[in-house]
Structures are given as structure tokens and as C-alpha cells.
Design a protein around this motif. Structure first.
Motif, PDB file in Angstrom:
ATOM      1  N   ALA A  67       0.846  -1.221  -0.016  1.00 30.79           N
ATOM      2  CA  ALA A  67      -0.080  -0.011  -0.128  1.00 30.79           C
ATOM      3  C   ALA A  67       0.903   1.221   0.115  1.00 30.79           C
ATOM      4  O   ALA A  67       0.380   2.307  -0.809  1.00 30.79           O
ATOM      5  CB  ALA A  67      -0.961   0.252   1.242  1.00 30.79           C
ATOM      6  N   ASP A  68       2.028   1.238   0.649  1.00 30.94           N
ATOM      7  CA  ASP A  68       2.951   2.416   0.873  1.00 30.94           C
ATOM      8  C   ASP A  68       3.327   2.586  -0.506  1.00 30.94           C
ATOM      9  O   ASP A  68       3.426   3.715  -1.061  1.00 30.94           O
ATOM     10  CB  ASP A  68       4.177   2.354   1.682  1.00 30.94           C
ATOM     11  CG  ASP A  68       3.684   2.127   3.273  1.00 30.94           C
ATOM     12  OD1 ASP A  68       2.514   2.587   3.573  1.00 30.94           O
ATOM     13  OD2 ASP A  68       4.259   1.342   3.953  1.00 30.94           O
ATOM     14  N   ILE A  69       3.826   1.565  -1.263  1.00 33.58           N
ATOM     15  CA  ILE A  69       4.337   1.729  -2.734  1.00 33.58           C
ATOM     16  C   ILE A  69       3.413   2.145  -3.741  1.00 33.58           C
ATOM     17  O   ILE A  69       3.568   3.090  -4.558  1.00 33.58           O
ATOM     18  CB  ILE A  69       4.898   0.353  -3.096  1.00 33.58           C
ATOM     19  CG1 ILE A  69       6.249   0.068  -2.262  1.00 33.58           C
ATOM     20  CG2 ILE A  69       5.587   0.380  -4.463  1.00 33.58           C
ATOM     21  CD1 ILE A  69       6.624  -1.533  -2.394  1.00 33.58           C
ATOM     22  N   ALA A  70       2.223   1.819  -3.424  1.00 34.98           N
ATOM     23  CA  ALA A  70       1.121   2.290  -4.361  1.00 34.98           C
ATOM     24  C   ALA A  70       1.015   3.537  -4.363  1.00 34.98           C
ATOM     25  O   ALA A  70       0.816   4.524  -5.229  1.00 34.98           O
ATOM     26  CB  ALA A  70      -0.192   1.578  -4.079  1.00 34.98           C
ATOM     27  N   ALA A  71       0.992   4.119  -3.054  1.00 36.76           N
ATOM     28  CA  ALA A  71       0.669   5.552  -2.750  1.00 36.76           C
ATOM     29  C   ALA A  71       2.049   6.598  -3.409  1.00 36.76           C
ATOM     30  O   ALA A  71       1.726   7.564  -3.917  1.00 36.76           O
ATOM     31  CB  ALA A  71       0.508   5.781  -1.351  1.00 36.76           C
ATOM     32  N   GLN A  72       3.097   6.136  -3.155  1.00 31.93           N
ATOM     33  CA  GLN A  72       4.198   6.671  -3.422  1.00 31.93           C
ATOM     34  C   GLN A  72       4.413   6.600  -4.921  1.00 31.93           C
ATOM     35  O   GLN A  72       4.667   7.843  -5.555  1.00 31.93           O
ATOM     36  CB  GLN A  72       5.590   5.901  -2.918  1.00 31.93           C
ATOM     37  CG  GLN A  72       5.612   5.983  -1.436  1.00 31.93           C
ATOM     38  CD  GLN A  72       6.968   5.261  -1.130  1.00 31.93           C
ATOM     39  OE1 GLN A  72       7.920   4.736  -1.879  1.00 31.93           O
ATOM     40  NE2 GLN A  72       7.068   4.779   0.144  1.00 31.93           N
ATOM     41  N   LEU A  73       4.186   5.620  -5.590  1.00 33.51           N
ATOM     42  CA  LEU A  73       4.399   5.855  -7.069  1.00 33.51           C
ATOM     43  C   LEU A  73       3.097   5.894  -7.962  1.00 33.51           C
ATOM     44  O   LEU A  73       2.975   5.938  -9.178  1.00 33.51           O
ATOM     45  CB  LEU A  73       4.787   4.203  -7.564  1.00 33.51           C
ATOM     46  CG  LEU A  73       6.253   3.736  -6.870  1.00 33.51           C
ATOM     47  CD1 LEU A  73       6.400   2.526  -7.538  1.00 33.51           C
ATOM     48  CD2 LEU A  73       7.384   4.868  -7.179  1.00 33.51           C
ATOM     49  N   GLY A  74       1.885   6.132  -7.341  1.00 35.85           N
ATOM     50  CA  GLY A  74       0.737   6.373  -7.933  1.00 35.85           C
ATOM     51  C   GLY A  74       0.170   5.236  -8.832  1.00 35.85           C
ATOM     52  O   GLY A  74      -0.539   5.301  -9.702  1.00 35.85           O
ATOM     53  N   MET A  75       0.436   4.007  -8.381  1.00 36.54           N
ATOM     54  CA  MET A  75      -0.064   2.909  -9.031  1.00 36.54           C
ATOM     55  C   MET A  75      -1.096   2.155  -8.279  1.00 36.54           C
ATOM     56  O   MET A  75      -1.479   2.742  -7.051  1.00 36.54           O
ATOM     57  CB  MET A  75       0.989   1.646  -9.152  1.00 36.54           C
ATOM     58  CG  MET A  75       2.401   2.126 -10.067  1.00 36.54           C
ATOM     59  SD  MET A  75       3.436   0.874  -9.933  1.00 36.54           S
ATOM     60  CE  MET A  75       4.922   1.472 -10.826  1.00 36.54           C
ATOM     61  N   THR A  76      -2.033   1.293  -8.971  1.00 36.48           N
ATOM     62  CA  THR A  76      -3.104   0.837  -8.078  1.00 36.48           C
ATOM     63  C   THR A  76      -2.463  -0.254  -7.302  1.00 36.48           C
ATOM     64  O   THR A  76      -1.226  -0.938  -7.450  1.00 36.48           O
ATOM     65  CB  THR A  76      -4.234   0.189  -9.173  1.00 36.48           C
ATOM     66  OG1 THR A  76      -3.341  -1.011  -9.620  1.00 36.48           O
ATOM     67  CG2 THR A  76      -4.600   1.037 -10.198  1.00 36.48           C
ATOM     68  N   ARG A  77      -3.249  -0.690  -6.264  1.00 35.13           N
ATOM     69  CA  ARG A  77      -2.521  -1.701  -5.399  1.00 35.13           C
ATOM     70  C   ARG A  77      -2.335  -3.058  -5.889  1.00 35.13           C
ATOM     71  O   ARG A  77      -1.612  -3.869  -5.663  1.00 35.13           O
ATOM     72  CB  ARG A  77      -3.510  -1.734  -4.091  1.00 35.13           C
ATOM     73  CG  ARG A  77      -3.506  -0.631  -3.034  1.00 35.13           C
ATOM     74  CD  ARG A  77      -4.042  -0.828  -1.736  1.00 35.13           C
ATOM     75  NE  ARG A  77      -4.051   0.382  -0.927  1.00 35.13           N
ATOM     76  CZ  ARG A  77      -4.492   0.444   0.277  1.00 35.13           C
ATOM     77  NH1 ARG A  77      -4.922  -0.789   0.740  1.00 35.13           N
ATOM     78  NH2 ARG A  77      -4.496   1.485   0.950  1.00 35.13           N
ATOM     79  N   SER A  78      -3.621  -3.458  -6.929  1.00 35.70           N
ATOM     80  CA  SER A  78      -3.433  -4.738  -7.695  1.00 35.70           C
ATOM     81  C   SER A  78      -2.219  -4.654  -8.390  1.00 35.70           C
ATOM     82  O   SER A  78      -1.645  -5.710  -8.312  1.00 35.70           O
ATOM     83  CB  SER A  78      -4.751  -4.793  -8.396  1.00 35.70           C
ATOM     84  OG  SER A  78      -5.001  -3.912  -9.408  1.00 35.70           O
TER      85      SER A  78
END
Length: 396
Positions: free
Chosen positions: A36-47
Motif C-alpha cells: 500500500a505504501d508503494i502504491a501511494a508513493q508511485l501512483g499505481m493501483t494496489r493490484s
């Protein structure tokens, strides 16, 4: 099969880039980052992030930790670079030593072997033969199932962009030579390729590993003086890879001739051999003791060192606009005697010094920094293109 779109990208190339971004985020997270942290940082979806992380785990580049409960939602699983599965060989040849290290993708030192030798006396071919011998010893300590990325050799000099030829190495006397031609080391996967690099650039990579994203001027010394510049976490190497040679900036046009052929280089005043010669001391321990005892000759030499460093460092800071100066090697040893006075000298020479504090600190000089940094440099093959390293292990 993926088709090329209007942007010139394919599904495979987008995935490769995303894997690189996710692996980088995990590396920066130091074991405390979740999907979840990475998704928020990179602007990607969690999936999307979850699929990429799963592939990195299957490819043995990333390890999952124990789930940590949060205030709401499912527990977060911390991610970290997996230790011991991908390793490189980091090597150093300097004037008086040969060093071999094995470093893994997590930045751990797996093994190291050192040999004291007068390199100029034995020649390139013999130095490389001995280096291959201690490299084999170091690799024998690596995990048996680890994949070996490659090898990088750190040398005190200018190196060509291909990493094959030493262009200038005054202290070694290896100008124009190709040490890779004398390299012969074979692993279970065949001959291990070798690339050469500047030793201080390699050493600076270890500093960046400890302080990612930092901007600084790093100056270190043994026989001579080496330096590196980091701007927001990126080493300033220049288009040819020859930048940051502060040791060969002129500080005294009427001074002595340097090993590089020029006159009055910083190295001729501040380099360890030059400093000890003028002070009449056999080694740094004796010189530091002389300073402590109030020896006048030692104090005069220190004055010269401070002025020369002020000229060179002040000029560099005016050009590159960084506020952190890091001293290593014998300059780090001198920090208690020179830091405050060097700060004053630099302040007088830097145009913007009244508007921003210039911080002078030391770097703990583990003797393995250059070799370990060479190993980190070799591991860039994995961090820059993780897809090529995980694909053989993923059953699709």
C-alpha cells in the motif's frame, strides 16, 4: 504477443520499468514499506503493485516480513530486499593493497579478503593474477545458491566509459593499460566479466547507501586526494565519467610538480605522502601525535593544508551549490584540528556562505568502502533491470 503502441512502449517494457520502480521503492524503504505504501508513493493501483511484488518475491529479489496490524484494514506486510540471493564481486587495487569483497543486493558484506602488496613493484599482470586469487577466496564464502551478477574493480584513476582502459593513474603508473585483459576468473556459470571504475566514485556509493538522496562534496585521501559529488543522490560523473577530480585542482601555481604532470595540485599539499614528507613524520599516527604535542612543524603543515583545502573546496562549492562537505581517509582523521578553521576558510571564499550553513562532517572510513562500492556498482545491473533477473525463476 505485445504490440507496440503509439508511445513506442510495449507491455513488456512497461512492466520492466514498473518492476524497477517498485524494487527501488522497496530498497529505499529499508524493510519498512508495504504494498500500500508503494502504491501511494508511485501512483499505481494496489493490484498492480501487488502483482509486481509477487513477481519480485518469486524471483528471489524481495522478501516479505511479518504482517503488522494497523489502525484499520488488513495488516500490512513489510517488504525488504532479500539477502544473500544475488551477489556481486567488488574489488579494489590501490597503491599498497588488493581487496576482494562479496556484496549482496541488500548491501550486506558477505565476505572480504585483503592482501598488502606494493602494486607498482609487481606489475599489472601479476596484480590481476593475485586479485583473481583472493576474489576466488571471497566467492567461496558466498551462499551456494546465490546468483553472481558480475565484478567491478575500483582503481585510483581516470577510466574510460567502457570500463576497460585506465586512462590516467599517476599513483599506480598504469596509464593506458587494460587490466581487464589480465583478468581470469571462472565460476560455475563460466568466465566472470569485469569492469573497472574510479575508486572514489565507488566509495561514494557506500555513502549514498547510508544517506540516500543527499547532496554533498566527498573528499577523501590516502596517497593522493580523491573526491566525488552527489546532487540529490546522483553522482556527478560528467559525460565521460571524469568529473570531481578535486585532487588535481591547482592551489599553488608556484608549487611542486604533481604525479599527474601539473604543478601545485591540491594533492601535492594535502595528499598523505606529501603532508607526511613536509612534516617529517613516518605515518599519520605519528603526525597526529605531533599535532597533539604542539609540534611547530606539524602545526605549520596543518596551516598549509587548511588554506589549500579552503581554496579547492571553496571554489567547488561556488560552482556546485552544495552545503555538505564530507571528509574521509586521513582528512577525516584531521577533522578535530581542521574542521572549525576550514569552515572559516571556506566561509570567506564562498559567495553565498552568509545565507546558508556549510556543514563539515567526517565519513567513517572502513577500508572496504571502495571495494564494497564497486560491488554495489555491479549490482546496478539488477536494480536497473530486475525483469531480466526474475524471469528465469517465474513459471508462467
Amino acid at each position: 504477443m505485445a504490440t507496440r503502441g503509439e508511445t513506442g512502449l510495449t507491455q513488456a517494457s512497461v512492466r520492466s520499468t514498473n518492476l524497477q520502480l517498485v524494487l527501488g521503492a522497496i530498497q529505499r524503504g529499508a524493510g519498512a514499506v508495504s504494498r500500500a505504501d508503494i502504491a501511494a508513493q508511485l501512483g499505481m493501483t494496489r493490484s498492480t503493485v501487488s502483482r509486481l511484488v509477487d513477481d519480485l518475491v518469486l524471483g528471489r529479489l524481495v522478501a516479505e516480513g511479518t504482517a503488522v496490524s494497523g489502525a484499520r484494514g488488513r495488516p500490512a506486510v513489510p517488504l525488504a530486499i532479500r539477502a544473500g540471493t544475488v551477489v556481486s564481486l567488488g574489488l579494489e587495487i590501490n597503491v599498497e593493497r588488493l581487496v576482494a569483497t562479496v556484496v549482496d543486493l541488500a548491501g550486506n558484506l558477505i565476505a572480504s579478503v585483503q592482501r598488502t602488496v606494493e602494486v607498482r613493484d609487481i606489475g599489472t599482470a601479476e596484480a590481476m593474477r593475485q586479485l583473481a586469487g583472493i576474489a576466488g577466496e571471497a566467492l567461496a564464502a558466498a551462499p551456494t545458491d546465490a546468483r553472481i551478477v558480475g565484478a567491478v574493480l575500483a582503481l585510483p584513476g581516470l577510466v574510460d566509459r567502457d570500463g576497460t582502459t585506465v586512462l590516467r593513474a599517476p599513483n599506480l603508473g598504469w596509464d593506458g593499460l587494460q587490466p581487464v585483459a589480465d583478468w581470469d576468473l571462472t565460476t560455475d556459470d563460466g568466465p566472470l566479466p569485469l569492469r573497472i571504475a574510479n575508486d572514489i566514485d565507488c566509495s561514494a556509493l557506500t555513502v549514498l547507501r547510508e544517506q540516500p538522496g543527499e547532496s554533498f562534496l566527498y573528499i577523501t585521501g590516502e596517497v593522493g586526494i580523491g573526491s566525488a559529488i552527489s546532487l540529490a543522490g546522483q553522482l556527478l560523473t560528467g559525460p565521460h565519467g571524469w568529473a570531481s577530480e578535486l585532487g588535481h585542482v591547482c592551489v599553488d601555481p608556484h608549487g611542486v610538480r604533481c604525479g599527474c604532470g601539473a604543478t601545485g595540485c591540491l594533492e601535492t599539499v594535502v595528499g598523505q605522502r606529501a603532508l607526511l614528507h613536509r612534516a617529517g613524520q613516518p605515518d599519520m599516527e605519528a603526525y597526529l601525535a605531533a599535532l597533539e604535542a604542539g609540534d611547530q612543524t606539524a602545526a605549520t603543515v596543518l596551516d598549509e593544508v587548511i588554506v589549500a583545502l579552503g581554496i579547492a573546496v571553496g571554489g567547488a562549492l561556488n560552482l556546485i551549490d552544495v552545503t555538505a562537505v564530507k571528509l574521509g581517509g586521513h582528512l577525516g582523521q584531521l577533522e578535530p584540528w581542521l574542521a572549525a578553521r576550514l569552515a572559516d576558510e571556506i566561509h570567506d571564499r564562498v559567495l553565498w556562505s552568509d545565507h546558508s550553513t556549510i556543514e563539515i562532517t567526517t565519513v567513517a572510513e572502513a577500508p572496504l568502502r571502495a571495494a564494497m562500492g564497486a560491488g554495489l556498482s555491479a549490482l546496478a545491473r539488477v536494480t536497473n533491470d530486475p525483469a531480466s533477473w526474475i524471469e528465469p525463476l517465474i513459471d508462467r
